[in-house]
Scaffold this active site. Structure first.
Site, PDB file in Angstrom:
ATOM      1  N   CYS A   1       0.538  -0.866   0.310  1.00 37.09           N
ATOM      2  CA  CYS A   1       0.261   0.044   0.106  1.00 37.09           C
ATOM      3  C   CYS A   1       0.926   1.484  -0.435  1.00 37.09           C
ATOM      4  O   CYS A   1       1.744   1.580  -1.333  1.00 37.09           O
ATOM      5  CB  CYS A   1      -1.236  -0.393   0.999  1.00 37.09           C
ATOM      6  SG  CYS A   1      -2.252   0.939   0.521  1.00 37.09           S
TER       7      CYS A   1
ATOM      8  N   GLU B   1      -1.934  -9.416   3.515  1.00 38.46           N
ATOM      9  CA  GLU B   1      -1.167 -10.196   4.730  1.00 38.46           C
ATOM     10  C   GLU B   1      -2.953 -10.071   5.937  1.00 38.46           C
ATOM     11  O   GLU B   1      -2.717 -10.700   6.198  1.00 38.46           O
ATOM     12  CB  GLU B   1      -0.338  -9.140   6.379  1.00 38.46           C
ATOM     13  CG  GLU B   1      -1.722  -7.297   6.194  1.00 38.46           C
ATOM     14  CD  GLU B   1      -0.837  -6.359   5.117  1.00 38.46           C
ATOM     15  OE1 GLU B   1      -0.615  -6.515   4.279  1.00 38.46           O
ATOM     16  OE2 GLU B   1      -1.301  -5.033   5.692  1.00 38.46           O
TER      17      GLU B   1
ATOM     18  N   HIS C   1      -2.913  -4.605   0.764  1.00 36.94           N
ATOM     19  CA  HIS C   1      -2.805  -5.604   2.059  1.00 36.94           C
ATOM     20  C   HIS C   1      -3.048  -7.510   1.891  1.00 36.94           C
ATOM     21  O   HIS C   1      -4.004  -7.422   2.273  1.00 36.94           O
ATOM     22  CB  HIS C   1      -3.584  -5.065   3.251  1.00 36.94           C
ATOM     23  CG  HIS C   1      -3.091  -3.586   3.132  1.00 36.94           C
ATOM     24  ND1 HIS C   1      -2.311  -2.965   4.106  1.00 36.94           N
ATOM     25  CD2 HIS C   1      -3.904  -2.391   3.008  1.00 36.94           C
ATOM     26  CE1 HIS C   1      -2.530  -1.825   4.088  1.00 36.94           C
ATOM     27  NE2 HIS C   1      -3.588  -1.572   3.533  1.00 36.94           N
TER      28      HIS C   1
HETATM   29  N1  GLN Z   1      -1.224   7.108   2.718  1.00 39.69           N
HETATM   30  C1  GLN Z   1      -1.750   5.739   1.935  1.00 39.69           C
HETATM   31  C2  GLN Z   1      -3.266   6.127   1.009  1.00 39.69           C
HETATM   32  O1  GLN Z   1      -4.346   6.638   1.254  1.00 39.69           O
HETATM   33  C3  GLN Z   1      -1.837   4.806   1.939  1.00 39.69           C
HETATM   34  C4  GLN Z   1      -2.659   3.495   3.023  1.00 39.69           C
HETATM   35  C5  GLN Z   1      -2.134   2.485   3.345  1.00 39.69           C
HETATM   36  O2  GLN Z   1      -0.623   2.407   3.468  1.00 39.69           O
HETATM   37  N2  GLN Z   1      -2.804   1.819   3.900  1.00 39.69           N
HETATM   38  O3  GLN Z   1      -3.503   5.262  -0.178  1.00 39.69           O
END
Ligand code: GLN
Length: 561
Positions: free
Chosen positions: A398, A527, A525
């Protein structure tokens, strides 16, 4: 529906969640279908707005629910897929009651905690427990309900009252209460003290709930006379007093419960003995023991913002563990505060700066997990650069993917001020931008949340092979910003490939650097869907790459071995 309620007494942080999910594991091993509900008596409607610093990771479900990290434990332990309604908070309950009140549904009555809030809690529990979560049709046999906080907290009172009423309405055979408590040891004599447990059981009884089992947490195994005392003063048969002493890893907890015949006591209370089988926990046992006996380790550098509290990245840590165990390795995670890697820190905290760089350089692989806000971003960019230039396996999740894009744009495309509009609204080169799925102007719910499909653009990339050459994967998301579709062409020309995109082709989901042994960034994600015996393909690939086994693995996979 049969309910197992797990409450906690004496202190918080006793591992109620692990106890409750372990009870679920044992019941599942007896052939029963199990679902679970976590009650968080705080006023937030969900965990989405809660800081990982304070509360640990925000776990994300398929349906986009942002929930307490305990739900992650349930999903991993029970191998189920929960819904956002499986996490009840005071905020959600009050919101639903107040909405009904505004609609005039209470027909002029005075709306009160009892009966309106308590009825809403009971209705919620009864309807959510009926949702199948294991991929089969029809409701589960047993629903494990974990009540967060400790008995006696002001905010859990409406829940206790609702659960008392529920226990009465569903009847004796359908309700089993397990109270988790602490047995401290005091002084030089080392006596195991039962008084705090006696008090918390008394408190529970005063509120109309009677524990059928006690699960006592202690450092050392409980002595026989401690058990006798507890039985006598807490009015619980000695056979129903379970002891969860400290164990080498949490996978031992279901085994501890099984060894003490917890399942018999619970099944007996729920009148299920006749349909249940003896618990089949061979695989589970093997897993717990394998973990204990691992000798070789792999050093993983985790470069993040919330490294002070490792629970902030709980699912990432678990996913690393699942992948390492599949490779017979012990994960050795080196936590690096991203800001320590930055230039500024070389001046302000030179020792921390030097130590952070040394740790980074000694790691076999580098992971930059998700995060929000600009703190530590410069350090993460340095880590991504180091990994790219030195052929160190890199996994960016992310924010970690967005970091890889910013770094590549700055270093390779020469766009020095390339940035995400999250960190620099005035950047001349916004390579990561705000791309809401819904309205741009509507307040709130601008986050892209939950399960979304990623289509592989080519079978000829590491991630497609790792995922088993499928056309697409479905993983969970939680982000607002994304790689700017307008810069894809130039990035690709210079060698950064976007090998996974959403169905519209506008949202970049997976990036790879084909000239590097393993340089992977994902907007989702992975995970959250990793399971103990089913590690996430990406984490597995990452660990294999870190230990030089990736190529052999992909080859054997290709040949169907
Ligand atoms: N801050 C980034 C976004 O909003 C990444 C978010 C995250 O890593 N969950 O896109």
């Amino acid at each position: 529906m049969k309910y197992v309620l797990v409450t906690g007494g004496v202190v918080s942080g006793l591992g109620k969640g692990v106890t409750a999910s372990s009870i679920g594991v044992v019941l599942k091993a007896c052939g029963l279908r199990v679902t679970s509900i976590k009650i968080d008596p705080y006023l937030n409607t969900d965990a989405g707005t809660m800081s990982p610093f304070e509360h640990g990771e925000v776990f994300v479900l398929d349906d986009g629910g942002e929930v307490d990290l305990d739900l992650g434990n349930y999903e991993r332990f029970l191998d189920v897929t929960l819904t956002k309604d499986n996490n009840i908070t005071t905020g959600k309950i009050f919101q639903s009651v107040i909405e009904k009140e505004r609609k005039g549904d209470y027909l002029g009555k005075t709306v009160q905690v009892v009966p309106h809030i308590t009825d809403a809690i009971k209705d919620w529990i009864e309807s959510v427990s009926a949702i199948p979560v294991d991929g089969k049709d029809g409701p589960a046999d047993v629903c494990v309900i974990e009540l967060g906080g400790t008995v006696g907290d002001i905010e859990s009172m409406p829940f206790i009252e609702a659960l008392r009423q529920l226990s009465f309405s569903v009847g004796q055979d359908n309700f089993c209460l397990v109270h988790v408590s602490l047995i401290p040891v005091l002084g030089v004599v080392g006596e195991q003290k039962t008084k705090p447990t006696q008090h918390s059981v008394r408190e529970l009884r005063a509120l109309g709930l009677t524990p059928h089992l006690l699960a006592c947490r202690s450092a050392q195994p409980l002595l026989e006379n401690t058990k006798e005392k507890l039985s006598q003063f807490c009015h619980v048969p000695a056979a129903n007093i379970l002891n969860i002493h400290d164990v080498p890893n949490i996978w031992h907890v279901p085994l501890l419960l099984r060894n003490q015949n917890a399942h018999d006591a619970i099944l007996n209370q729920l009148n299920l003995l006749s349909i249940a089988m003896p618990p089949a926990l061979q695989d589970w046992t093997m897993m717990a023991e394998t973990y204990d006996n691992l000798t070789n380790s792999v050093r993983i550098a985790m470069v993040g913002k919330y490294v002070g509290l490792t629970d902030s990245y709980l699912s990432v840590v678990k996913a690393l563990l699942h992948a390492c165990i599949a490779c017979s390795l012990k994960p050795s995670i080196d936590w690096i505060a991203a800001s320590d890697l930055e230039e500024d820190s070389a001046k302000s905290t030179p020792e921390a700066h030097a130590a952070a760089w040394e740790t980074l350089k000694n790691a076999a692989c580098i992971l930059v997990p998700g995060g929000f806000g600009d703190r530590g971003v410069r350090g993460m960019i340095l880590a991504a650069k180091y990994a790219r230039e030195n052929s160190i396996p890199y996994l960016g999740i992310c924010l970690g993917m967005q970091i890889a894009v910013i770094e590549f744009a700055r270093s390779v495309l020469g766009l020095e001020r390339a940035d995400s509009s999250e960190f620099d609204t005035d950047t001349p080169n916004p390579v990561v931008i705000f791309m809401p799925e819904g309205s741009r102007t509507h307040m709130g719910s601008t986050m892209r949340l939950g399960s979304r499909r990623t289509l592989f653009q080519t079978p000829d990339c590491i991630t497609a092979k790792l995922y088993g050459n499928t056309q697409y994967v479905e993983e969970r998301h939680r982000h607002r910003y994304e790689v700017n579709p307008e810069v894809i062409e130039v990035l690709e020309e210079k060698g950064l490939k976007f090998v996974g995109k959403d169905e519209t082709g506008k949202r970049m989901e997976i990036l790879e650097l084909p000239t590097h042994p393993f340089y992977v960034g994902v907007q989702f994600h992975p995970e959250f869907k990793s399971r103990p015996r089913r590690p996430s393909a990406l984490f597995l690939g990452f660990i294999l790459a870190a230990t030089g086994q990736l190529e052999a693995h992909l080859k054997s996979h290709q040949n169907g071995v």
